[in-house]
Design a protein around this motif. Structure first.
Motif, PDB file in Angstrom:
ATOM      1  N   PHE A  49       0.799  -1.228   0.000  1.00  0.00           N
ATOM      2  CA  PHE A  49       0.000   0.000   0.000  1.00  0.00           C
ATOM      3  C   PHE A  49       0.832   1.280   0.000  1.00  0.00           C
ATOM      4  CE2 PHE A  49      -3.227  -3.039   1.688  1.00  0.00           C
ATOM      5  CZ  PHE A  49      -4.221  -2.797   0.733  1.00  0.00           C
ATOM      6  N   HIS A  50       2.174   1.184  -0.052  1.00  0.00           N
ATOM      7  CA  HIS A  50       2.969   2.397   0.199  1.00  0.00           C
ATOM      8  C   HIS A  50       2.705   3.522  -0.801  1.00  0.00           C
ATOM      9  CE1 HIS A  50       5.881   1.181  -2.919  1.00  0.00           C
ATOM     10  NE2 HIS A  50       6.396   2.388  -2.812  1.00  0.00           N
ATOM     11  N   ASP A  51       2.433   3.185  -2.056  1.00  0.00           N
ATOM     12  CA  ASP A  51       2.173   4.224  -3.073  1.00  0.00           C
ATOM     13  C   ASP A  51       0.692   4.313  -3.448  1.00  0.00           C
ATOM     14  OD1 ASP A  51       4.670   5.434  -3.410  1.00  0.00           O
ATOM     15  OD2 ASP A  51       5.330   4.040  -4.965  1.00  0.00           O
ATOM     16  N   TYR A  52      -0.172   3.874  -2.541  1.00  0.00           N
ATOM     17  CA  TYR A  52      -1.618   3.837  -2.810  1.00  0.00           C
ATOM     18  C   TYR A  52      -2.149   5.153  -3.399  1.00  0.00           C
ATOM     19  CZ  TYR A  52      -6.643   3.224  -1.807  1.00  0.00           C
ATOM     20  OH  TYR A  52      -8.009   3.141  -1.894  1.00  0.00           O
ATOM     21  N   ALA A  53      -1.669   6.301  -2.869  1.00  0.00           N
ATOM     22  CA  ALA A  53      -2.215   7.603  -3.299  1.00  0.00           C
ATOM     23  C   ALA A  53      -1.381   8.282  -4.387  1.00  0.00           C
ATOM     24  CB  ALA A  53      -2.355   8.527  -2.092  1.00  0.00           C
ATOM     25  N   LYS A  54      -0.429   7.557  -4.956  1.00  0.00           N
ATOM     26  CA  LYS A  54       0.531   8.163  -5.893  1.00  0.00           C
ATOM     27  C   LYS A  54      -0.156   8.890  -7.051  1.00  0.00           C
ATOM     28  CE  LYS A  54       4.876   8.514  -7.436  1.00  0.00           C
ATOM     29  NZ  LYS A  54       5.997   9.080  -6.698  1.00  0.00           N
ATOM     30  N   TYR A  55      -1.282   8.389  -7.520  1.00  0.00           N
ATOM     31  CA  TYR A  55      -1.934   8.995  -8.689  1.00  0.00           C
ATOM     32  C   TYR A  55      -3.210   9.745  -8.356  1.00  0.00           C
ATOM     33  CZ  TYR A  55       1.635   6.451 -11.116  1.00  0.00           C
ATOM     34  OH  TYR A  55       2.853   5.996 -11.528  1.00  0.00           O
ATOM     35  N   TRP A  82       3.327  14.491  -0.993  1.00  0.00           N
ATOM     36  CA  TRP A  82       2.013  14.394  -0.374  1.00  0.00           C
ATOM     37  C   TRP A  82       1.438  12.979  -0.375  1.00  0.00           C
ATOM     38  CZ3 TRP A  82      -0.603  19.181  -3.208  1.00  0.00           C
ATOM     39  CH2 TRP A  82       0.150  20.325  -2.904  1.00  0.00           C
ATOM     40  N   HIS A  83       1.875  12.141  -1.324  1.00  0.00           N
ATOM     41  CA  HIS A  83       1.208  10.834  -1.465  1.00  0.00           C
ATOM     42  C   HIS A  83       1.475   9.889  -0.285  1.00  0.00           C
ATOM     43  CE1 HIS A  83       5.164   9.630  -3.095  1.00  0.00           C
ATOM     44  NE2 HIS A  83       4.805   8.363  -2.914  1.00  0.00           N
ATOM     45  N   GLY A  84       2.530  10.150   0.495  1.00  0.00           N
ATOM     46  CA  GLY A  84       2.788   9.311   1.671  1.00  0.00           C
ATOM     47  C   GLY A  84       1.748   9.568   2.772  1.00  0.00           C
ATOM     48  N   TRP A 108       5.532   7.707   6.083  1.00  0.00           N
ATOM     49  CA  TRP A 108       6.884   8.278   6.081  1.00  0.00           C
ATOM     50  C   TRP A 108       7.783   7.731   4.990  1.00  0.00           C
ATOM     51  CZ3 TRP A 108       7.125  12.541   8.665  1.00  0.00           C
ATOM     52  CH2 TRP A 108       6.251  12.732   9.754  1.00  0.00           C
ATOM     53  N   HIS A 109       7.232   6.949   4.056  1.00  0.00           N
ATOM     54  CA  HIS A 109       8.138   6.235   3.138  1.00  0.00           C
ATOM     55  C   HIS A 109       8.938   7.148   2.224  1.00  0.00           C
ATOM     56  CE1 HIS A 109       5.021   6.549  -0.099  1.00  0.00           C
ATOM     57  NE2 HIS A 109       6.076   6.447  -0.893  1.00  0.00           N
ATOM     58  N   THR A 110       8.439   8.344   1.930  1.00  0.00           N
ATOM     59  CA  THR A 110       9.159   9.214   0.986  1.00  0.00           C
ATOM     60  C   THR A 110      10.261  10.010   1.666  1.00  0.00           C
ATOM     61  OG1 THR A 110       7.170   9.423  -0.360  1.00  0.00           O
ATOM     62  CG2 THR A 110       8.884  11.058  -0.724  1.00  0.00           C
ATOM     63  N   THR A 111       9.951  10.612   2.806  1.00  0.00           N
ATOM     64  CA  THR A 111      10.933  11.487   3.473  1.00  0.00           C
ATOM     65  C   THR A 111      11.762  10.753   4.511  1.00  0.00           C
ATOM     66  OG1 THR A 111       9.322  12.106   5.183  1.00  0.00           O
ATOM     67  CG2 THR A 111       9.449  13.517   3.216  1.00  0.00           C
ATOM     68  N   ALA A 126      13.392  -0.349   1.158  1.00  0.00           N
ATOM     69  CA  ALA A 126      12.924  -1.183   0.038  1.00  0.00           C
ATOM     70  C   ALA A 126      12.450  -0.311  -1.125  1.00  0.00           C
ATOM     71  CB  ALA A 126      11.799  -2.111   0.503  1.00  0.00           C
ATOM     72  N   ASP A 127      11.767   0.782  -0.820  1.00  0.00           N
ATOM     73  CA  ASP A 127      11.301   1.689  -1.863  1.00  0.00           C
ATOM     74  C   ASP A 127      12.494   2.299  -2.610  1.00  0.00           C
ATOM     75  OD1 ASP A 127       9.419   3.229  -3.342  1.00  0.00           O
ATOM     76  OD2 ASP A 127       9.683   4.914  -1.970  1.00  0.00           O
ATOM     77  N   TYR A 128      13.529   2.616  -1.872  1.00  0.00           N
ATOM     78  CA  TYR A 128      14.714   3.227  -2.487  1.00  0.00           C
ATOM     79  C   TYR A 128      15.515   2.229  -3.336  1.00  0.00           C
ATOM     80  CZ  TYR A 128      19.132   5.597  -3.131  1.00  0.00           C
ATOM     81  OH  TYR A 128      20.249   6.156  -3.709  1.00  0.00           O
TER      82      TYR A 128
END
Ligand code: DGI
Ligand code: FE
Ligand code: FE
Length: 187
Positions: A49-55, A82-84, A108-111, A126-128
């Motif tokens: 679900f980490h990028d659920y709001a990406k779009y 903002w998507h995090g 917090w996955h982005t920052t 893992a995202d990186y």
């Protein structure tokens, strides 16, 4: 919630390439979790679900930030950030997933941030470093991630900050807090 059920919820939210990234982040998070410890069921769901709001569109994300208890200072920074936080909110509201630790890792996955939990670190890293990434320096991070989770997170944070600075972009305070805290944790 089972892996396939979660993937079926996320897939329609994402474009194909982003969905494939999500599957690679999930496998990478599980691999890191097996190596360094952590709740593998939670790591799997947080990654899915980490990028659920990406779009979600920018106006919608802005509305959520204004109407919910999310930090308003996000609006002064790049909308990529903002998507995090918005994702954590929407995964709770729309998917009904209300595990605090999973929502934190999504948020917090982005920052990154200071005092990341084990689960926050697994998802951040893992995202990186999932195998589809080709950032400069990512090979070194993958090498370090074979034996030191904190040091790998530190290098990932450092590389992201240096990349953003080289592009002349502003940097969110928690991105710096993440870096500073890991430096202290490791010294
Ligand atoms: O969603 P992904 O593309 O999988 O990856 P992500 O959520 O880590 O990052 C999205 C973007 O956000 C990425 O290009 C790096 C950028 N970013 C990370 N921290 C900061 C940032 N951008 C700004 N402007 N400031 C930050 O502190
Ligand atoms: Fe993301
Ligand atoms: Fe991602």
């Amino acid at each position: 919630m089972k892996r396939n059920e979660a993937l079926a919820i996320v897939e329609p939210q994402l474009r194909t390439a982003r969905f494939e990234h999500t599957v690679r982040v999930t496998d990478t998070a599980l691999e890191l979790g097996r190596r360094f410890g952590g709740n593998l069921e939670k790591a799997e769901l947080a990654a899915i679900f980490h990028d659920y709001a990406k779009y979600r569109n920018i106006r919608e994300m802005k509305r959520w930030i204004l109407s919910e208890s999310l930090p308003k200072d996000l609006l002064q920074y790049h909308h990529e950030l903002w998507h995090g936080p918005v994702g954590a909110l929407l995964v709770e509201r729309e998917v009904g997933l209300n595990d605090r630790e999973i929502l934190s890792a999504i948020r917090w996955h982005t920052t990154g941030k200071a005092h990341m939990s084990q689960l926050d670190k697994l998802i951040f890293l893992a995202d990186y470093m999932e195998p589809g990434r080709s950032f400069p320096g990512v090979e070194e991070v993958r090498e370090v991630a074979k034996n030191n989770l904190e040091k790998a997170c530190l290098l990932a944070s450092r590389n992201t900050i240096m990349h953003l600075m080289n592009k002349g972009q502003s940097i969110y305070p928690d991105t710096f807090h993440c870096y500073n805290h890991l430096v202290r944790e490791l010294s």
